[in-house]
Design a protein around this motif. Structure first.
Motif, PDB file in Angstrom:
ATOM      1  N   UNK A 109       0.858  -1.577  -0.066  1.00  0.00           N
ATOM      2  CA  UNK A 109       0.062   0.388  -0.215  1.00  0.00           C
ATOM      3  C   UNK A 109       1.107   1.063  -0.020  1.00  0.00           C
ATOM      4  N   UNK A 113       1.413   4.485  -3.092  1.00  0.00           N
ATOM      5  CA  UNK A 113       0.487   5.869  -2.347  1.00  0.00           C
ATOM      6  C   UNK A 113       0.598   6.515  -3.207  1.00  0.00           C
ATOM      7  N   UNK A 114      -0.558   6.844  -4.049  1.00  0.00           N
ATOM      8  CA  UNK A 114      -1.015   8.375  -4.681  1.00  0.00           C
ATOM      9  C   UNK A 114      -0.853   7.937  -6.177  1.00  0.00           C
ATOM     10  N   UNK A 116      -2.308   4.333  -7.332  1.00  0.00           N
ATOM     11  CA  UNK A 116      -2.844   3.235  -7.217  1.00  0.00           C
ATOM     12  C   UNK A 116      -3.104   2.108  -8.217  1.00  0.00           C
ATOM     13  N   UNK A 118      -5.358  -0.111 -10.781  1.00  0.00           N
ATOM     14  CA  UNK A 118      -7.138   0.533 -10.713  1.00  0.00           C
ATOM     15  C   UNK A 118      -7.723  -0.694 -11.311  1.00  0.00           C
ATOM     16  N   UNK A 121     -12.634   0.865 -11.420  1.00  0.00           N
ATOM     17  CA  UNK A 121     -12.732   1.496 -10.315  1.00  0.00           C
ATOM     18  C   UNK A 121     -12.382   0.460  -9.250  1.00  0.00           C
ATOM     19  N   UNK A 122     -11.870  -0.524  -8.662  1.00  0.00           N
ATOM     20  CA  UNK A 122     -11.920  -0.888  -7.897  1.00  0.00           C
ATOM     21  C   UNK A 122     -10.166  -1.127  -7.364  1.00  0.00           C
ATOM     22  N   UNK A 123      -9.406  -1.069  -6.466  1.00  0.00           N
ATOM     23  CA  UNK A 123      -8.132  -1.171  -6.283  1.00  0.00           C
ATOM     24  C   UNK A 123      -7.531  -2.772  -6.583  1.00  0.00           C
ATOM     25  N   UNK A 125      -5.649  -5.559  -5.883  1.00  0.00           N
ATOM     26  CA  UNK A 125      -4.937  -5.286  -5.111  1.00  0.00           C
ATOM     27  C   UNK A 125      -3.730  -6.607  -5.520  1.00  0.00           C
ATOM     28  N   UNK A 129       0.536  -6.391  -5.751  1.00  0.00           N
ATOM     29  CA  UNK A 129       1.389  -7.202  -5.110  1.00  0.00           C
ATOM     30  C   UNK A 129       2.799  -7.893  -5.573  1.00  0.00           C
TER      31      UNK A 129
ATOM     32  N   UNK B 245       0.717 -15.239  -4.006  1.00  0.00           N
ATOM     33  CA  UNK B 245       0.387 -14.444  -3.011  1.00  0.00           C
ATOM     34  C   UNK B 245       0.414 -14.398  -1.819  1.00  0.00           C
ATOM     35  N   UNK B 306     -11.623  -0.871  -1.200  1.00  0.00           N
ATOM     36  CA  UNK B 306     -11.147  -1.593  -1.967  1.00  0.00           C
ATOM     37  C   UNK B 306     -10.848   0.288  -3.444  1.00  0.00           C
ATOM     38  N   UNK B 307     -11.198   0.742  -2.539  1.00  0.00           N
ATOM     39  CA  UNK B 307     -11.079   2.345  -3.775  1.00  0.00           C
ATOM     40  C   UNK B 307      -9.423   2.595  -2.887  1.00  0.00           C
ATOM     41  N   UNK B 311      -8.271   4.887   0.203  1.00  0.00           N
ATOM     42  CA  UNK B 311      -6.656   4.024   0.856  1.00  0.00           C
ATOM     43  C   UNK B 311      -5.626   5.140   1.320  1.00  0.00           C
ATOM     44  N   UNK B 312      -6.610   6.888   0.281  1.00  0.00           N
ATOM     45  CA  UNK B 312      -5.957   7.749   0.893  1.00  0.00           C
ATOM     46  C   UNK B 312      -6.394   7.687   2.116  1.00  0.00           C
ATOM     47  N   UNK B 326       3.002  11.832  -1.328  1.00  0.00           N
ATOM     48  CA  UNK B 326       2.341  11.173  -2.645  1.00  0.00           C
ATOM     49  C   UNK B 326       1.807  11.366  -3.679  1.00  0.00           C
ATOM     50  N   UNK B 328      -1.605  13.108  -2.997  1.00  0.00           N
ATOM     51  CA  UNK B 328      -2.933  13.422  -2.364  1.00  0.00           C
ATOM     52  C   UNK B 328      -2.714  14.510  -1.879  1.00  0.00           C
TER      53      UNK B 328
END
Lengths: 268, 444
Positions: A109, A113-114, A116, A118, A121-123, A125, A129, B245, B306-307, B311-312, B326, B328
């Motif tokens: 994460x 950061x800043x 990410x 996607x 629309x969602x991360x 992960x 990773x 993972x 999850x968005x 996270x920010x 970063x 933000x």
């Protein structure tokens, strides 16, 4: 990496090159005609006493400060730098002394950061990773057990590792490290210096700002000593001794080395 | 070691040096394979997974564990003291309705607390929003959906104002929201009038807290929710395993899915019993506020977890400086959490208005805020920012409502209720502060 890359050899094109940089804050001129070359695959140490202008120079390279005069070229081409976004686009990353990691987030994460990734629309992960693991593996990081542990659970050396890995994640070509070993113990300093060396071995141009000459002599290929805002000398590490560098830092000259700014710029 | 760090080569370098260089590169490649990151992450065994959790708890990352244990203790305690009334289906349904507005309020406060800020005005913001909603119906004769929209917009405007004052002007959130706590009570009083009440009679709004989901629909929703949770978590775990993972033990993932399903089924089973006191009518099914909270829980959990926005929020709460570097926008995040907080406070106020069938000038003023903050903190959200989940608000809200409900059944005077709730909040804050110290001391 295999082509000649010494600062005194005019045949090489440095990855990043500053020529005659001036910077003033009001009436105070902090940098006087500073030249700096960063070569791919090499560690360039930036040394100097407090107030010599190291931090200002780094901020000029990072685009945080705009220079008053001088040329900035990257890959042999002159470039216009008007802000940190420009230097980030060129692939220049700075790892600051206070590491700027969020303790409550895990390694992945923090690394993204800043920025990410996607998916729908969602991360994403999974891919974040994977990429974080690849980056750490490419740097031969052995000290970090899992990329999903919180940064708050990491030691100082591990944090520095994460901060450096974060900087190289973005296909960066030049990494500036501001006192990366300042707060570390012996073993952790060892890890970080190995990592700094490996960055250069991976073909990046590395600038190491340090007060610790042991560190500098251990990893740096060339040393640029600043004295009162001027480049006292840029020397190859193996050509000088520690006491010569100390003299360059404290007096601006050492025997026939460095001193007059004119002679320093003559090597350019 | 020093020779290894010489420049790659310079003119006239002996060939031996070049080969040494190559050797180093080879060594680097060899060690790269030795890095644990180059190999797929090993899956922990069931015991390792459990042990890792215990270790996290001992290191101060306790999450909502105390709240879950507290809830169990409270249930056992009140059930043994009042075996006739406390565990009866009618009281459980009643308790859930009482908890609903607190839970939603705490959900909104979670966002504010994640940044290490506080919103003292959340309770009265809900009261003022409910006042606007009720007046829109009674004065303007607007349909319920326009009235609810007006109420939500009131919350949004309040939150935006607070956020701008905190983030742009730079006033501490404590002071801004204390001012709003006083000011908004004036607004509600002006709207409703001294000593007045605005009745809420719109059937749809009254149904939120007083109507029940048809039993069949309730079961369908429950099974759907349990299956969706199990399906999504197991699918995610399979993907993590395929790509090598970091992941939990598979048994633990399945155990969690089974646990969630069991809790949902048990809740629905209790709420599906006929709880009418007189035999001539049937009163059964989950209150409508349950699916409402479930939807909010899912949506807000996705937003936070999850968005990149979520996270920010965590990043700003953990280290505003790291977030700023970063790229933000810290002020924008700060404004946004107050907007979310006050809008959810409006939802909470509307649920409360539905439960009481009216809005009074004192709506949301009393100890509503204390209960909301208490619910979030008891559930495991940190007052220091950066740590917390929306689900914590649900568990914490249930704890707070159980205390109020149980003490009421024991016939305790209301001062005891105040004392106990205040004490529990203090206890939760102490746990938070102590575990935070453990977390930071565990760091280095």
């Amino acid at each position: 990496m295999s082509e000649p890359a010494s600062p005194t050899s005019p045949a090489t094109t440095p990855l990043l090159s500053l020529r005659g940089v001036d910077k003033s804050f009001g009436a105070v001129q902090v940098l006087h005609g500073v030249d700096l070359d960063v070569h791919a695959g090499q560690v360039t140490a930036l040394v100097g006493d407090n107030g010599a202008g190291k931090s200002t120079l780094v901020k000029c390279v990072a685009g945080i400060y705009t220079t008053d005069a001088g040329e900035y070229s990257f890959d042999g081409r002159p470039v216009q730098i008007s802000g940190p976004k420009d230097t980030a686009a060129l692939g220049i990353e700075v790892v600051y002394q206070d590491l700027a990691l969020a303790d409550n987030l895990d390694i992945v994460q923090n690394m993204f950061l800043g920025r990410e990734r996607k998916k729908g629309g969602l991360l994403d992960e999974t891919s974040m990773e994977e990429l974080a693991r690849q980056t750490l593996a490419s740097l031969s990081v052995r000290t970090v057990r899992s990329v999903r542990q919180l940064v708050s659970s990491l030691s100082g050396g591990q944090r520095q590792t994460v901060a450096i890995a974060k900087a190289v994640l973005w296909n960066s070509r030049v990494v500036l490290l501001d006192e990366p070993t300042a707060a570390l113990g012996v073993a952790q300093t060892r890890q970080v210096l190995d990592l700094v060396r490996r960055l250069a071995d991976n073909g990046l141009g590395v600038v190491l700002i340090s007060h610790n000459l042991n560190d500098v002599f251990e990893v740096a290929d060339t040393i640029t000593a600043l004295y009162l805002g001027r480049v006292a000398a840029t020397v190859r590490t193996r050509d000088v001794t520690s006491s010569q560098v100390v003299e360059l830092i404290t007096a601006g000259r050492s025997g026939d080395l460095g001193a007059a700014p004119a002679s320093a710029s003559a090597t350019a | 070691m020093t020779t290894a760090h010489e420049p790659a080569s310079d003119t006239g370098a002996p060939p031996a040096q070049l080969t040494e260089r190559e050797q180093i590169a080879q060594l680097a490649r060899a060690t790269a394979v030795a890095s644990p990151m180059a190999e797929p992450a090993p899956e922990p065994t069931f015991a390792e997974g459990v042990r890792a959790y215990v270790q996290r708890v001992r290191a101060g990352d306790i999450g909502s564990l105390p709240a879950v244990l507290g809830l169990v203790v409270l249930f056992v305690l009140f059930s043994s003291l009042r075996p006739e009334t406390f565990p009866s289906p009618i009281n459980i349904a009643n308790l859930i309705v009482q908890a609903s507005s607190i839970i939603v309020l705490a959900m909104g406060l979670t966002f504010v607390l994640l940044l290490g800020d506080i919103d003292l005005s959340a309770g009265v913001a809900g009261g003022a929003s409910a006042g606007v909603m009720a007046s829109t119906i009674s004065v303007l004769g607007a349909p319920w959906y326009l009235a609810v929209l007006a109420g939500l917009l009131t919350g949004l405007v309040i939150g935006t104002l607070i956020g701008l004052l905190v983030a742009r002007v730079g006033i501490p959130s404590f002071v801004v929201t204390l001012a709003f706590f006083l000011g908004l009570q004036g607004v509600t009083l002006r709207l409703i009038g001294q000593g007045g009440t605005v009745p809420v009679r719109d059937p749809v709004i009254v149904q939120i807290a007083n109507g029940n989901v048809p039993i069949v629909l309730g079961w369908v929703l429950t099974i759907l929710a349990a299956a969706l949770y199990a399906g999504l978590t197991i699918r995610r775990w399979l993907g993590q395993r395929r790509r090598g993972l970091t992941r939990d033990n598979g048994g633990l993932v399945i155990a969690r899915a089974v646990g969630v399903a069991a809790a949902l089924v048990a809740l629905t089973a209790v709420l599906s019993q006929n709880r009418a006191r007189v035999p001539s009518i049937v009163l059964a099914g989950m209150p409508w506020s349950v699916p409402l909270i479930a939807v909010l829980l899912v949506v807000l959990t996705v937003v936070l977890g999850r968005t990149s926005y979520g996270r920010h929020v965590y990043a700003v709460g953990g280290s505003a400086e790291a977030a700023r570097r970063a790229g933000i926008s810290v002020p924008a995040i700060r404004v946004s959490v107050f907007m979310i907080g006050s809008t959810l406070a409006a939802v909470s106020g509307i649920i409360e208005a539905s439960r009481l069938n009216s809005v009074t000038p004192g709506s949301g003023a009393g100890n509503q805020l204390l209960l909301g903050v208490g619910a979030a903190v008891i559930g495991g959200t940190s007052l220091f920012g950066g740590k917390g989940k929306v689900s914590n608000a649900v568990i914490g809200g249930l704890v707070v409502a159980t205390i109020t409900n149980g003490l009421g059944l024991l016939g305790q005077p209301s001062y005891v209720n105040f004392l106990v709730t205040g004490g529990v909040l203090l206890l939760a804050a102490t746990v938070d502060a102590v575990s935070r110290r453990r977390r930071s001391s565990a760091a280095i």
